[in-house]
Design a protein around this motif. Structure first.
Motif, PDB file in Angstrom:
ATOM      1  N   SER A 140      55.998   3.683  67.519  1.00 34.87           N
ATOM      2  CA  SER A 140      54.928   4.078  68.109  1.00 34.87           C
ATOM      3  C   SER A 140      53.958   3.205  68.635  1.00 34.87           C
ATOM      4  O   SER A 140      53.387   3.524  69.686  1.00 34.87           O
ATOM      5  N   GLN A 143      58.104   1.557  59.722  1.00 37.34           N
ATOM      6  CA  GLN A 143      57.459   2.930  59.639  1.00 37.34           C
ATOM      7  C   GLN A 143      57.968   3.804  58.381  1.00 37.34           C
ATOM      8  O   GLN A 143      59.059   3.570  57.669  1.00 37.34           O
ATOM      9  N   ILE A 179      49.986  19.228  60.899  1.00 34.28           N
ATOM     10  CA  ILE A 179      49.893  17.745  60.769  1.00 34.28           C
ATOM     11  C   ILE A 179      49.002  17.101  59.798  1.00 34.28           C
ATOM     12  O   ILE A 179      49.241  16.191  59.025  1.00 34.28           O
ATOM     13  N   VAL A 238      50.990  14.742  56.705  1.00 39.85           N
ATOM     14  CA  VAL A 238      51.106  13.639  56.873  1.00 39.85           C
ATOM     15  C   VAL A 238      50.382  12.572  55.967  1.00 39.85           C
ATOM     16  O   VAL A 238      51.238  11.859  55.382  1.00 39.85           O
ATOM     17  N   GLY A 261      54.605  15.349  61.756  1.00 41.12           N
ATOM     18  CA  GLY A 261      54.416  14.091  61.882  1.00 41.12           C
ATOM     19  C   GLY A 261      55.520  13.233  62.048  1.00 41.12           C
ATOM     20  O   GLY A 261      55.861  12.085  61.695  1.00 41.12           O
ATOM     21  N   SER A 305      54.676  14.106  66.548  1.00 38.35           N
ATOM     22  CA  SER A 305      54.177  12.745  65.826  1.00 38.35           C
ATOM     23  C   SER A 305      53.339  12.257  66.813  1.00 38.35           C
ATOM     24  O   SER A 305      53.279  12.490  67.839  1.00 38.35           O
ATOM     25  N   ALA A 306      53.117  10.996  66.298  1.00 43.62           N
ATOM     26  CA  ALA A 306      52.170  10.244  67.156  1.00 43.62           C
ATOM     27  C   ALA A 306      52.899   9.607  68.369  1.00 43.62           C
ATOM     28  O   ALA A 306      52.378   9.555  69.605  1.00 43.62           O
ATOM     29  N   THR A 307      54.042   9.256  68.309  1.00 42.74           N
ATOM     30  CA  THR A 307      54.649   8.567  69.372  1.00 42.74           C
ATOM     31  C   THR A 307      55.022   9.758  70.319  1.00 42.74           C
ATOM     32  O   THR A 307      54.639   9.586  71.409  1.00 42.74           O
ATOM     33  N   ALA A 313      48.121   9.598  62.925  1.00 40.93           N
ATOM     34  CA  ALA A 313      48.873  10.901  63.652  1.00 40.93           C
ATOM     35  C   ALA A 313      48.115  12.007  63.903  1.00 40.93           C
ATOM     36  O   ALA A 313      48.087  12.440  65.072  1.00 40.93           O
TER      37      ALA A 313
END
Lengths: 117, 502
Positions: B42, B87, B158, B162, B272, B331-333, B439
């Motif tokens: 990410s 991660q 989320i 998460v 997440g 997810s964050a990415t 996230a």
């Protein structure tokens, strides 16, 4: 061979620890105390009533403490697993499951279940 | 089989020398970042976000996809060799993988992980190719009420899943929503949360927040711990054999399959990313293992590496599908990639498949290419990657910070952005220090405007009648899903307390 005890901070666990020490002395074996909650609880002595004791706990990333207790029992080639049990309502067990039941059913070694008093 | 034709066209786009080069670069960067301790994919995608204005969209997304998948491959390599998962999604692999490495079976663990990741990613790409157009058609029926429900589902899921603590998850989400509202409101033209500063009239750029949170915050965290954490040590990496034996492959095949199957559905559920499915896959394998005559979990079990790795990559692949077809980042990415699409003026979702088919299909084709490239650069060369740890940390982290600052300045050419970037980096560090997940903040910032505009559009369309939000099958299904996710979380919290009876 060793005797392995599941320990938390409950009265049931205290009873299990006493029974575990007893059992280990009877069988003339070592005792492994497994801290299910992942924190080292007292007592932490290396001998309890003359029985050599070692301590273990689930790894930092572990999400299934019961599973790692069973793994530890297999790893040490334990001859007995000692746990304390308490009474619970059937609904509670249905909804949330029971660690004691899982240990009793899934352990590959004989399990000694004790109650406080 | 319209999809196959489209995919073939996609391959013809993706196999151009320039795009192949981007796949390769993406995979190399991703693996390198995954290998370095404390850095994850990410962060790499966030770092590359400012690059988007220099590349054409297809090339940029091919690069991102390579980085996203490469990060997963590299992360598990380091987890296995040094017990340093970068991660959360690599933790489950690390448990058994590192035990295998300690037992002198590192090459086998690495091979099983790489092949598992390959199988999971490939399976997910195939499913995405056939499912994404259907999903896009379905989401073509989405109106404002549906999009509002979808954003609420993403927010609820989320922030509850998460973090360990729901309060922390909700805090991060609220922060994200607040940051998203800064600036001039597009519908009414009112100034919101600008404190009268001209610099904030355009709002806060997601690039600044993403790079600040994920890159600067993370680096500050690594730097504060650099002398305190024990240095990762490489284990005696070479084992007795360098390759997998036939019986080992036979043993791993069912685990790869189960892991892939567990991972796939999680790609479309916004929890997440790959952490939840990897742990689920690990638990399933461990439970099956216990029924065997000689349980091997805890002492380096092949299956305990194979299943989570396959699950992680199949989730990631499906997540890309959900992003393309629904515009839903899980997810964050994925949230950062959604931001990248917006930078190009593209909106992922049903229209993307109609408006820019050449981009979508070339990107999907590049998934397959990336998987093959990653298998080639990871399977035989895992030990070479470990050499990256020889780079002196001060140079490494210093240059990453420089790169961040350059990128942030280049996107907006504003000094104010740089100050904001520093402040957000400090906030990111504080959040990292106190285990507040990032996230939900990014998802809140990306989906907040969507939730707000769709809510207002829905209310405008219904003349202020709130019944519009529950007046169709799709929103009701989405709300039901949200209830299920929150219910499962509540059960998990209660179980942790009530289940203890020994």
């Amino acid at each position: 061979m060793t005797v392995i005890v599941a320990r938390t901070d409950t009265p049931e666990s205290a009873a299990a620890l006493r029974a575990g020490v007893e059992e280990a002395r009877l069988r003339d074996e070592d005792l492994v105390v497994f801290n299910l909650d992942g924190v080292q609880l007292d007592p932490t002595d290396e001998h309890l009533d003359g029985v050599p004791v070692s301590f273990e706990m689930p790894g930092p990333h572990d999400r299934d403490a019961v599973g790692s207790l069973l793994d530890a029992a297999a790893r040490h080639g334990a001859s007995r697993l000692v746990i304390g049990v308490k009474h619970r309502t059937p609904t509670g067990k249905l909804l949330f499951g029971s660690m004691a039941q899982k240990l009793l059913l899934e352990a590959s070694v004989p399990v000694l279940a004790v109650k406080p008093n | 089989m319209e999809q196959l034709n489209l995919l073939l066209e996609g391959f013809s786009g993706a196999l151009s020398p320039m795009n192949l080069l981007w796949v390769l670069i993406g995979c190399l960067i991703g693996t390198a970042v995954g290998v370095l301790p404390g850095l994850g994919s990410s962060m790499a995608v966030a770092l590359l976000l400012p690059m988007t204005f220099a590349l054409d969209p297809t090339a940029a997304f091919i690069l991102f996809a390579g980085v996203y998948f490469g990060g997963l491959f590299g992360d598990s390599t380091m987890g296995i060799l040094m017990n340093t998962p970068g991660q959360a999604s690599a933790i489950a692999t690390t448990i058994e993988g590192h035990a295998m490495a300690k037992a002198g079976r590192a090459p086998q663990a690495l091979a099983v992980a790489a092949i598992g990741a390959f199988i999971g990613g490939m399976a997910a790409s195939v499913v995405v190719v056939f499912l994404a157009p259907t999903l896009a058609d379905l989401s073509a029926n989405f109106g404002p009420a549906e999009f509002f429900a979808l954003s609420l589902l993403a927010f609820g899921a989320i922030s509850s899943v998460v973090a360990d603590s729901v309060v922390k998850g909700l805090t991060a989400l609220a922060l994200g929503l607040i940051v998203a509202t800064v600036g001039i409101d597009a519908i009414s033209g009112a100034e919101r949360l600008t404190a009268g500063s001209m610099n904030l009239f355009d709002g806060i750029s997601l690039v600044v927040v993403a790079v600040g949170m994920l890159a600067l915050g993370e680096i500050l965290h690594v730097v504060t711990r650099i002398r305190r954490d024990p240095k990762p040590e490489q284990l005696g990496a070479s084992g007795d054999r360098a390759y997998l034996s036939k019986s080992e492959i036979k043993e791993a095949i069912p685990a790869w399959g189960r892991g892939t199957a567990i991972g796939l559905p999680f790609g479309v559920i916004p929890v997440g990313g790959a952490e939840v499915p990897t742990f689920l896959a690990y638990d399933v394998e461990r439970r099956i293992d216990r029924r065997r005559k000689v349980p091997v979990f805890g002492r380096g079990a092949l299956r305990g590496v194979a299943a989570p790795e396959a699950a992680g990559n199949s989730t990631t692949g499906m997540a890309m599908g959900a992003l393309l077809a629904l515009g839903l980042p899980v997810s964050a990415t994925a949230a950062i990639m959604l931001a990248a699409f917006r930078q190009y003026g593209l909106q992922p979702g049903p229209l993307l498949f109609d408006n820019s088919p050449e981009l979508v299909w070339a990107l999907l084709a590049s998934f397959f290419i990336a998987m093959i490239v990653l298998l080639i650069i990871n399977l035989p060369f895992a030990h070479l990657w470990a050499k990256l740890l020889l780079v002196p940390p001060p140079y490494l982290y210093g240059s990453i910070v420089l790169f961040c600052v350059l990128g942030v300045y280049a996107t907006g050419l504003s000094r104010f952005d740089l100050l904001l970037f520093l402040a957000i980096g400090c906030l990111g560090f504080a959040m990292r220090r106190y285990d507040v997940p990032v996230a939900p903040l990014l998802i809140g910032m990306v989906l907040g405007p969507l939730a707000e505009t769709s809510m207002r559009d829905a209310l405008l369309g219904s003349n202020g009648d709130y019944a519009i939000f529950v007046s169709g099958p799709i929103p009701l299904v989405l709300y039901a899903l949200l209830l299920i996710v929150v219910g499962l979380k509540a059960r998990q919290v209660l179980v942790g307390r009530a289940r203890r009876d020994v």
